[in-house]
Scaffold this motif. Structure first.
Motif, mmCIF file in Angstrom:
data_model
loop_
_atom_site.group_PDB
_atom_site.id
_atom_site.type_symbol
_atom_site.label_atom_id
_atom_site.label_comp_id
_atom_site.label_asym_id
_atom_site.label_seq_id
_atom_site.Cartn_x
_atom_site.Cartn_y
_atom_site.Cartn_z
ATOM 1 N N GLU A 229 -65.493 -74.518 -42.860
ATOM 2 C CA GLU A 229 -64.689 -73.756 -41.699
ATOM 3 C C GLU A 229 -64.189 -74.842 -40.882
ATOM 4 O O GLU A 229 -63.686 -74.539 -39.864
ATOM 5 C CB GLU A 229 -65.557 -73.135 -40.646
ATOM 6 C CG GLU A 229 -66.295 -71.957 -41.683
ATOM 7 C CD GLU A 229 -66.976 -70.982 -40.899
ATOM 8 O OE1 GLU A 229 -67.226 -71.191 -39.725
ATOM 9 O OE2 GLU A 229 -67.446 -69.917 -41.360
ATOM 10 N N ARG B 164 -65.117 -76.151 -37.168
ATOM 11 C CA ARG B 164 -64.958 -75.388 -36.222
ATOM 12 C C ARG B 164 -66.308 -74.518 -36.281
ATOM 13 O O ARG B 164 -66.661 -73.940 -36.972
ATOM 14 C CB ARG B 164 -63.706 -74.414 -36.391
ATOM 15 C CG ARG B 164 -62.629 -75.215 -36.066
ATOM 16 C CD ARG B 164 -61.311 -74.064 -36.431
ATOM 17 N NE ARG B 164 -60.093 -74.925 -36.116
ATOM 18 C CZ ARG B 164 -59.373 -75.540 -37.268
ATOM 19 N NH1 ARG B 164 -60.006 -75.609 -38.613
ATOM 20 N NH2 ARG B 164 -58.036 -76.211 -37.136
ATOM 21 N N HIS B 165 -66.644 -73.943 -34.936
ATOM 22 C CA HIS B 165 -67.887 -73.260 -34.751
ATOM 23 C C HIS B 165 -67.775 -72.157 -33.662
ATOM 24 O O HIS B 165 -67.014 -72.645 -32.717
ATOM 25 C CB HIS B 165 -69.160 -73.964 -34.918
ATOM 26 C CG HIS B 165 -69.287 -74.443 -33.549
ATOM 27 N ND1 HIS B 165 -68.839 -75.725 -33.192
ATOM 28 C CD2 HIS B 165 -70.263 -74.296 -32.555
ATOM 29 C CE1 HIS B 165 -69.443 -76.135 -32.236
ATOM 30 N NE2 HIS B 165 -70.113 -75.233 -31.593
ATOM 31 N N ALA B 166 -68.374 -71.253 -33.519
ATOM 32 C CA ALA B 166 -68.493 -70.412 -32.378
ATOM 33 C C ALA B 166 -68.988 -71.219 -31.144
ATOM 34 O O ALA B 166 -70.159 -71.773 -31.516
ATOM 35 C CB ALA B 166 -69.157 -69.033 -32.489
ATOM 36 N N SER C 162 -64.918 -78.847 -32.102
ATOM 37 C CA SER C 162 -64.497 -77.555 -31.873
ATOM 38 C C SER C 162 -63.507 -77.710 -30.370
ATOM 39 O O SER C 162 -62.792 -76.825 -30.141
ATOM 40 C CB SER C 162 -65.200 -76.378 -31.682
ATOM 41 O OG SER C 162 -65.740 -76.088 -33.146
ATOM 42 N N LEU D 1 -60.457 -78.592 -31.953
ATOM 43 C CA LEU D 1 -59.876 -77.710 -33.036
ATOM 44 C C LEU D 1 -59.924 -76.223 -32.730
ATOM 45 O O LEU D 1 -59.140 -75.498 -33.289
ATOM 46 C CB LEU D 1 -60.889 -77.879 -34.273
ATOM 47 C CG LEU D 1 -60.847 -79.243 -34.564
ATOM 48 C CD1 LEU D 1 -61.850 -79.487 -35.801
ATOM 49 C CD2 LEU D 1 -59.436 -79.846 -35.217
ATOM 50 N N ALA D 2 -60.863 -75.793 -31.781
ATOM 51 C CA ALA D 2 -60.879 -74.378 -31.404
ATOM 52 C C ALA D 2 -61.274 -74.360 -29.871
ATOM 53 O O ALA D 2 -62.327 -73.846 -29.807
ATOM 54 C CB ALA D 2 -61.823 -73.669 -32.310
ATOM 55 N N THR E 126 -60.421 -72.458 -27.524
ATOM 56 C CA THR E 126 -60.660 -70.934 -26.986
ATOM 57 C C THR E 126 -62.296 -70.453 -27.336
ATOM 58 O O THR E 126 -62.731 -69.896 -26.539
ATOM 59 C CB THR E 126 -59.627 -69.913 -27.476
ATOM 60 O OG1 THR E 126 -59.694 -70.232 -28.899
ATOM 61 C CG2 THR E 126 -58.134 -70.593 -27.293
ATOM 62 N N GLU E 127 -62.548 -70.991 -28.534
ATOM 63 C CA GLU E 127 -64.022 -70.667 -28.874
ATOM 64 C C GLU E 127 -64.900 -71.355 -27.890
ATOM 65 O O GLU E 127 -65.924 -70.909 -27.144
ATOM 66 C CB GLU E 127 -64.380 -71.198 -30.331
ATOM 67 C CG GLU E 127 -63.856 -70.163 -31.090
ATOM 68 C CD GLU E 127 -64.104 -68.783 -31.217
ATOM 69 O OE1 GLU E 127 -65.295 -68.581 -30.784
ATOM 70 O OE2 GLU E 127 -63.230 -67.928 -31.762
#
Length: 547
Positions: free
Chosen positions: A53, A56-58, A248, A251-252, A254-255
């Motif tokens: 993934e 990325r992770h929650a 993340s 990369l993420a 918002t998460e």
């Protein structure tokens, strides 16, 4: 200190670390191969998928645990098939569904290594501040600490946070004593890894800040970097470490933002089971009563105050850093109402290492002072003080490790198989028993209406399994969730107790709940439908398996 004495102290410290690792590994078999503790399966699966993934992770928590587990799983991939056939002590194994059990065990072993490394850090921390005697006492206290052992075998973020918070304290002391770009960078990296382990790890920044504030401005002609430069190195190291441990964040984002909001809501409103323990209920002593006193004991806690007072006189920066890492951190988690049963004591774990360091310092100072007052009894007084501080924690830690197996749930399951006929209905709370697959109709206890419906259907007595890990939270906090509290009270009034299984040693973490087995009294036949037809039997919403 003489080189020979220094070598002896280092050798003793190494032996303590080895013992700490062995004790933690012994506890790593809990529940295997079928029973996983809350959230553990999700942690393993997230770590396994991390590379696929794009890292990325929650963002429910930062990424150090996931990233380090991913690396562990990649390295150990070739040996996973062999691990699946491994037989472990106490009747446990790694044979189960897919590769989840071997990976879970490897994850716990990784936390065991991190926990043992924290013992080494505490040794150096106390040794730096008060000499090898203080370091050895501090290391022993943490090595045998039941809370630390239990947390090391629960695949959550508390153990990594404890390590990096202790490392931040050690690096911050080095920065205050020898201001340099290297020490500033190291302090920042440790603080960043603490924040990358768990959101509450952001507190580590206070330790680095305290060290920076205490640094005096350089004198003319000095090689010492300016304070602004040291701040820049520290902040840069923290940002790099946080970004590396939690990709993340870039990369993420918002998460991560969503995870921070979730954790902020959780921390301020209480656990999802409805239990909330604000400061008005705990009076500020919950962790003292439930985590510190049971694992350290009164003498060790008292000498932490002696150590803090002595350190304030000789090394104010050290006193401030350790006070922040221990007392201030405890104050933060005490104020937050979210304290999840049955193992909310783990929230106090990051404060345990600095508390042990202070206890080591306090033990050394107390023994030295008494020896100065009574020089004729110097050796005896040193031994007496050390025994007074270490006696209870060592005995309690050894008893905890010794009594881990057999687990009360296994004993209760064996009793049930022996005394309850196959095909019977067994109702259970969460954290209940592991029963042979297909032997019983296993139903989770969810509501009074559902339970009453099942009881009215059965011609034979129904066995009801109550685990203290579930019932205790509602018994102690009946007003937070009245329906569930009333459900368990009603069950106890409707059934009679036939067996009880209680832990034989101290209870910490998810080891050895008290298990009560009740049996309902059959209602008149006319009030029930026949349960001989499986269609009329209750549907098993959670069917467990036993080793």
């Amino acid at each position: 200190m003489k080189p020979r004495s220094k070598s002896a102290a280092c050798a003793a410290g190494a032996l303590i670390v080895v013992f700490a690792l062995a004790a933690r590994i012994w506890g790593s078999f809990i529940g295997l191969p079928h029973e996983f503790l809350p959230d553990e399966r999700g942690k393993v699966e997230t770590a396994v998928r991390l590379g696929e993934e794009g890292f990325r992770h929650a963002g429910s928590q930062p990424g150090f645990l996931y990233g380090s587990l991913w690396a562990v799983y990649r390295i150990t991939e070739p040996i996973l098939p062999a691990l699946a056939n491994l037989r472990l002590p106490a009747g446990h194994s790694l044979t189960g569904e897919g590769q989840i059990a071997p990976r879970l065990w490897l994850g716990r072993l990784w936390l065991d290594v991190l926990s043992a490394a924290t013992v080494l850090v505490v040794f150096y921390l106390s040794n730096t501040l008060a000499g090898p005697g203080a370091g050895l006492v501090a290391a022993i206290l943490l090595a045998v600490n039941p809370l630390s052992i239990a947390a090391a075998n629960y695949l959550k973020e508390d153990t990594p946070l404890a390590l990096w918070l202790a490392c931040t304290a050690l690096a911050s002391l080095a920065l205050s004593r020898s201001p340099s770009a290297r020490n500033a960078l190291l302090s920042g990296v440790c603080a960043g890894l603490a924040a990358g382990s768990k959101y509450t790890g952001a507190f580590a920044a206070a330790l680095a800040a305290a060290a920076l504030i205490q640094i005096r401005e350089r004198e003319p002609g000095s090689q010492q970097p300016r304070r602004g430069q040291l701040v820049a190195w520290t902040v840069g190291g923290a940002i790099l470490a946080l970004a590396a441990s939690t990709p993340s964040l870039l990369l993420a984002p918002t998460e991560i933002a969503r995870g921070i909001r979730y954790q902020a809501q959780y921390a301020t409103t209480g656990h999802h089971d409805g239990i909330s323990l604000p400061l008005t209920d705990t009076l500020g002593v919950l962790y003292l009563r439930e985590a510190l006193l049971p694992s350290l004991g009164t003498p060790a806690l008292l000498v932490t105050l002696v150590g803090l007072a002595a350190l304030w006189k000789r090394d104010r920066t050290g006193a401030v850093v350790l006070a922040l890492a221990s007392l201030a951190f405890l104050a933060v988690v005490e104020v937050l109402p979210a304290k999840p049963y049955p193992f909310f004591a783990r929230y106090a774990l990051p404060a345990m290492a600095p508390l042990c360091a202070l206890a080591g310092i306090g033990t050394s100072v107390s023994a030295t002072h008494l020896s100065a007052v009574f020089p004729r009894y110097k050796r005896a007084l040193h031994c007496a003080v050390v025994l007074l501080v270490l006696g209870l924690p060592v005995v309690r830690g050894i008893r905890f490790v010794w009594s881990m197996y057999p687990d009360t749930r296994d004993e209760a399951a064996d009793w049930l198989v022996e005394h309850v006929p196959a095909g019977s209905v067994v109702m259970t709370t969460p954290y209940g028993l592991l029963l042979p697959r297909g032997r019983y109709w296993v139903q989770m206890i969810d509501s009074e209406a559902g339970v009453r419906k099942i009881l009215e259907r059965q011609r034979q007595p129904v066995s009801i399994v109550l685990s203290s890990f579930t019932t205790q939270r509602f018994a102690e906090n009946p007003k937070d969730n009245p329906p569930v509290t009333q459900l368990y009270r009603w069950l106890e009034s409707e059934a009679h107790e036939v067996a009880t299984f209680s832990p034989t040693g101290p209870r910490f973490g998810f080891y050895n709940p008290s298990i009560r087995i009740l049996q309902s009294s059959p209602a008149p036949t006319s009030e029930r439908r026949s349960s001989s037809n499986p269609a009329n039997a209750p549907t098993a919403s959670t069917e467990s398996t036993r080793r």
